[in-house]
Design an enzyme around this catalytic site. Structure first.
Site, PDB file in Angstrom:
ATOM      1  CE  LYS A 126       1.561  -1.398   5.150  1.00 22.64           C
ATOM      2  NZ  LYS A 126       0.336  -1.639   5.933  1.00 22.64           N
ATOM      3  CD  GLU A 157      10.668   8.876  13.835  1.00 23.65           C
ATOM      4  OE1 GLU A 157      10.833   8.522  15.020  1.00 23.65           O
ATOM      5  OE2 GLU A 157      11.168   9.904  13.374  1.00 23.65           O
ATOM      6  CB  CYS A 191       7.290   4.209  19.751  1.00 23.43           C
ATOM      7  SG  CYS A 191       6.781   5.892  19.378  1.00 23.43           S
ATOM      8  CD  GLU A 223       8.259  -1.004  21.323  1.00 26.66           C
ATOM      9  OE1 GLU A 223       8.440  -1.769  20.352  1.00 26.66           O
ATOM     10  OE2 GLU A 223       8.024   0.205  21.180  1.00 26.66           O
TER      11      GLU A 223
HETATM   12  P1  NAD Z   1       4.830  -3.329  12.738  1.00 28.10           P
HETATM   13  O1  NAD Z   1       6.272  -3.130  12.457  1.00 28.10           O
HETATM   14  O2  NAD Z   1       4.336  -4.711  12.864  1.00 28.10           O
HETATM   15  O3  NAD Z   1       3.948  -2.656  11.594  1.00 28.10           O
HETATM   16  C1  NAD Z   1       4.111  -1.312  11.218  1.00 28.10           C
HETATM   17  C2  NAD Z   1       3.652  -1.154   9.805  1.00 28.10           C
HETATM   18  O4  NAD Z   1       4.486  -1.927   8.968  1.00 28.10           O
HETATM   19  C3  NAD Z   1       2.224  -1.626   9.542  1.00 28.10           C
HETATM   20  O5  NAD Z   1       1.634  -0.788   8.577  1.00 28.10           O
HETATM   21  C4  NAD Z   1       2.425  -3.015   8.976  1.00 28.10           C
HETATM   22  O6  NAD Z   1       1.386  -3.430   8.139  1.00 28.10           O
HETATM   23  C5  NAD Z   1       3.695  -2.803   8.176  1.00 28.10           C
HETATM   24  N1  NAD Z   1       4.458  -4.010   7.924  1.00 28.10           N
HETATM   25  C6  NAD Z   1       4.538  -5.124   8.677  1.00 28.10           C
HETATM   26  N2  NAD Z   1       5.372  -6.013   8.078  1.00 28.10           N
HETATM   27  C7  NAD Z   1       5.807  -5.436   6.940  1.00 28.10           C
HETATM   28  C8  NAD Z   1       6.680  -5.832   5.889  1.00 28.10           C
HETATM   29  N3  NAD Z   1       7.274  -7.033   5.872  1.00 28.10           N
HETATM   30  N4  NAD Z   1       6.894  -4.966   4.883  1.00 28.10           N
HETATM   31  C9  NAD Z   1       6.312  -3.766   4.881  1.00 28.10           C
HETATM   32  N5  NAD Z   1       5.472  -3.324   5.824  1.00 28.10           N
HETATM   33  C10 NAD Z   1       5.224  -4.151   6.856  1.00 28.10           C
HETATM   34  O7  NAD Z   1       4.514  -2.450  14.016  1.00 28.10           O
HETATM   35  P2  NAD Z   1       3.101  -2.236  14.711  1.00 28.10           P
HETATM   36  O8  NAD Z   1       2.838  -3.431  15.554  1.00 28.10           O
HETATM   37  O9  NAD Z   1       2.074  -1.822  13.734  1.00 28.10           O
HETATM   38  O10 NAD Z   1       3.421  -0.957  15.599  1.00 28.10           O
HETATM   39  C11 NAD Z   1       4.073  -1.042  16.789  1.00 28.10           C
HETATM   40  C12 NAD Z   1       5.534  -0.705  16.637  1.00 28.10           C
HETATM   41  O11 NAD Z   1       5.684   0.591  16.070  1.00 28.10           O
HETATM   42  C13 NAD Z   1       6.232  -0.635  17.969  1.00 28.10           C
HETATM   43  O12 NAD Z   1       7.488  -1.251  17.894  1.00 28.10           O
HETATM   44  C14 NAD Z   1       6.384   0.851  18.209  1.00 28.10           C
HETATM   45  O13 NAD Z   1       7.434   1.204  19.058  1.00 28.10           O
HETATM   46  C15 NAD Z   1       6.587   1.364  16.830  1.00 28.10           C
HETATM   47  N6  NAD Z   1       6.257   2.791  16.755  1.00 28.10           N
HETATM   48  C16 NAD Z   1       7.291   3.670  16.654  1.00 28.10           C
HETATM   49  C17 NAD Z   1       7.029   5.039  16.620  1.00 28.10           C
HETATM   50  C18 NAD Z   1       8.164   6.020  16.519  1.00 28.10           C
HETATM   51  O14 NAD Z   1       7.902   7.166  16.198  1.00 28.10           O
HETATM   52  N7  NAD Z   1       9.394   5.645  16.764  1.00 28.10           N
HETATM   53  C19 NAD Z   1       5.720   5.499  16.697  1.00 28.10           C
HETATM   54  C20 NAD Z   1       4.685   4.567  16.803  1.00 28.10           C
HETATM   55  C21 NAD Z   1       4.978   3.205  16.825  1.00 28.10           C
END
Ligand code: NAD
Length: 490
Positions: free
Chosen positions: A184, A260, A294, A391
């Site tokens: 997804k 992650e 991240c 963040e």
């Molecule tokens: P997000 O948590 O909003 O979304 C991530 C994913 O989760 C997307 O595909 C989104 O559609 C999905 N999602 C959102 N709400 C959901 C729910 N209720 N149920 C299931 N899926 C859901 O994060 P983002 O804004 O897309 O990405 C940024 C974040 O990701 C930052 O916090 C960043 O630090 C983190 N990140 C972490 C890593 C790592 O390896 N630790 C790598 C990249 C990004």
């Protein structure tokens, strides 16, 4: 500049859902639009998966699981190796797609293609090294056979900030281990994932092994899948709040999870550091991926005796950064992903400045289309300002100072996050002492970059659970089964 015309790249990418090897429309015919953050224009209209589509994807993954687990490891590995080679051959095409939907510069997108491809190659090599063990039980009456088997159908949820590398880092080990999957992607960046799925099919991945469900109903779809007993694993990359929610949902079926999550990386510059190297490291750790990483440096802690020198040099380097659409060959810093993220970052800066911080560079919202935010340096950050607790996810460097090593460590660790920390010092004792005490899954020592397919990527505390890449990456997709073998004594 990319050599492949943009219209061709966009037309070629599939815009449907991939279920059981077939690209198709959503059950209710719904669609959503993918936007170019540099201009706000629509790039493509994409099928919007419904809960019924998600279940169809799980049906397909479940049906393919037994057959896929039986495919010889060498064949699984060769599919990944072919996919790596195809990706490298089409680097420019994929880079353009990443830049169009995510915003970063083509140079950075090409680097992401290489980085994502490396995960496919790395796990292709891991596929044939899945081992087990054999030993004699303590009392000699039995033999202990341990085998490692694929976990089963996985749900892989990825963020928008690295639309190729994040799915590759999950798909690679899942394919290598013999798991089927549903991916997804983030709704902002589904195109690169679709192109990657097509490429994997071309590389020989059988139908049903990889299913893709772009959607605007992430919550509804995920909850449904997590509650279905056929799903055996969730691997999520995204924010900590969403990670927490998914962990609580996964508890109902006691699902295996890899998380992650978000970071709040300290970037510590000691008085004995090579300041020029620290500034270069800071540029990478802060501006890579438009600051939307991240592992981006979030809080700079600089020894007070060298803080002014560091800040002046950082401001001078930031001034050399040109901002513009990622497709512009002169642009180093592309737009942020959307207006919501840009507004959040702008509010964070304004709030910090209102509380007394000094703006040394940037800090002003530019006019015009696209979601641009300039490279920004703030100093004199008030203690406990929100910018040091949250963040930032944008090109903002918040520079704080410290006077003792102990203070630097305490400040660095004063967060619920623990993904990465950066440390600049030329004193080996100090480097090791501080690396041991910093609470993070990764440390960049005299280096502003830690991502490496051969290394275990992941966090401690609320930055996550599990590791991607390295020798431990594939273990996240394997279950150990122990067979106790009776051996009768004569
Ligand atoms: P997000 O948590 O909003 O979304 C991530 C994913 O989760 C997307 O595909 C989104 O559609 C999905 N999602 C959102 N709400 C959901 C729910 N209720 N149920 C299931 N899926 C859901 O994060 P983002 O804004 O897309 O990405 C940024 C974040 O990701 C930052 O916090 C960043 O630090 C983190 N990140 C972490 C890593 C790592 O390896 N630790 C790598 C990249 C990004």
């Amino acid at each position: 500049m990319a050599t492949v015309p943009e219209s061709e790249v966009l037309e070629r990418v599939e815009s449907g859902l991939l279920i059981g090897g077939r690209w198709r429309a959503a059950a209710d015919g719904g669609t959503f639009q993918v936007e170019d953050p540099a201009t706000g224009r629509t790039l493509r209209t994409v099928a919007d998966a419904t809960p019924a589509d998600a279940l169809a994807a799980l049906d397909a993954a479940d049906a393919a699981q037994t057959g896929w687990a039986g495919v010889p490891p060498r064949r699984r590995g060769e599919i990944l190796r072919r996919a790596h080679d195809l990706l490298i051959a089409r680097r420019d095409e994929f880079a353009l797609l990443i830049t169009l939907e995510m915003g970063k510069s083509l140079v950075e997108s090409r680097a992401e293609v290489d980085y994502g491809a490396q995960y496919l190659r790395w796990f292709g090599e891991e596929a044939v090294r899945i081992d087990g063990s054999w030993k004699v039980s303590e009392d000699g009456s039995a033999r202990v056979l341990v085998m490692r088997q694929p976990v089963g159908p996985c749900l892989l949820i990825t963020p928008w900030n690295a639309p190729l590398a994040m799915p590759a880092r999950k798909i690679g080990p899942a394919v290598a281990a013999g798991c089927t999957m549903i991916v997804k992607p983030a709704a902002q960046t589904p195109l690169t994932t679709a192109a990657l799925a097509s490429l994997l099919a071309e590389a020989g991945l059988p139908d049903g092994v990889l299913n893709v469900v772009p959607t605007t109903q992430a919550g509804a779809i995920t909850e449904l899948l997590l509650r279905d007993g056929r799903l055996r694993k969730l691997s999520f990359t995204g924010s900590t709040p969403v990670g927490r929610l998914l962990l609580s949902q996964a508890a109902d079926t006691v699902l295996r999870t890899s998380m992650e999550l978000g970071g709040n990386a300290p970037f510590i510059v000691c008085r004995d550091a090579d300041i020029d190297a620290a500034v270069e490291g800071a540029m990478t750790a802060k501006l890579r991926n438009v600051g939307e990483a991240c592992i981006a440096a979030n809080r700079f802690y600089v020894d007070a005796t060298v803080a002014e020198e560091f800040s002046v040099k950082l401001v001078a380097r930031m001034a050399t950064i040109s901002v513009g659409p990622g497709t512009d060959p002169d642009a180093v810093l592309g737009p942020m992903i959307d207006e919501r993220q840009r507004r959040r970052v702008a509010d964070l800066v304004d709030e910090t400045v209102a509380a007394g911080a000094l703006v040394r560079a940037g800090g002003e919202l530019p006019d015009g289309p696209g979601y641009f935010y300039p490279p920004t340096v703030l100093t004199d950050i008030p203690k406990d300002a929100r910018i040091t607790r949250e963040e930032i996810f944008g090109p903002i460097a918040a520079v704080n100072t410290f006077t003792t090593e102990e203070e630097a460590l305490q400040e660095a660790n004063r967060t619920e996050f623990g993904l990465v920390a950066y440390l600049f010092t030329r004193d080996l004792d100090r480097a090791l002492r501080m690396s041991e005490r910093i609470e993070s899954g990764m440390v960049g020592l005299n280096r502003g970059y830690v991502s490496d397919p051969s290394a275990p990527f992941g966090g401690v505390k609320q930055s996550g659970v599990g590791r991607e890449g390295g020798n431990s990456g594939i273990a996240e997709y394997l279950e150990e089964k122990y067979v106790a073998i009776n051996v009768s004594s004569r």
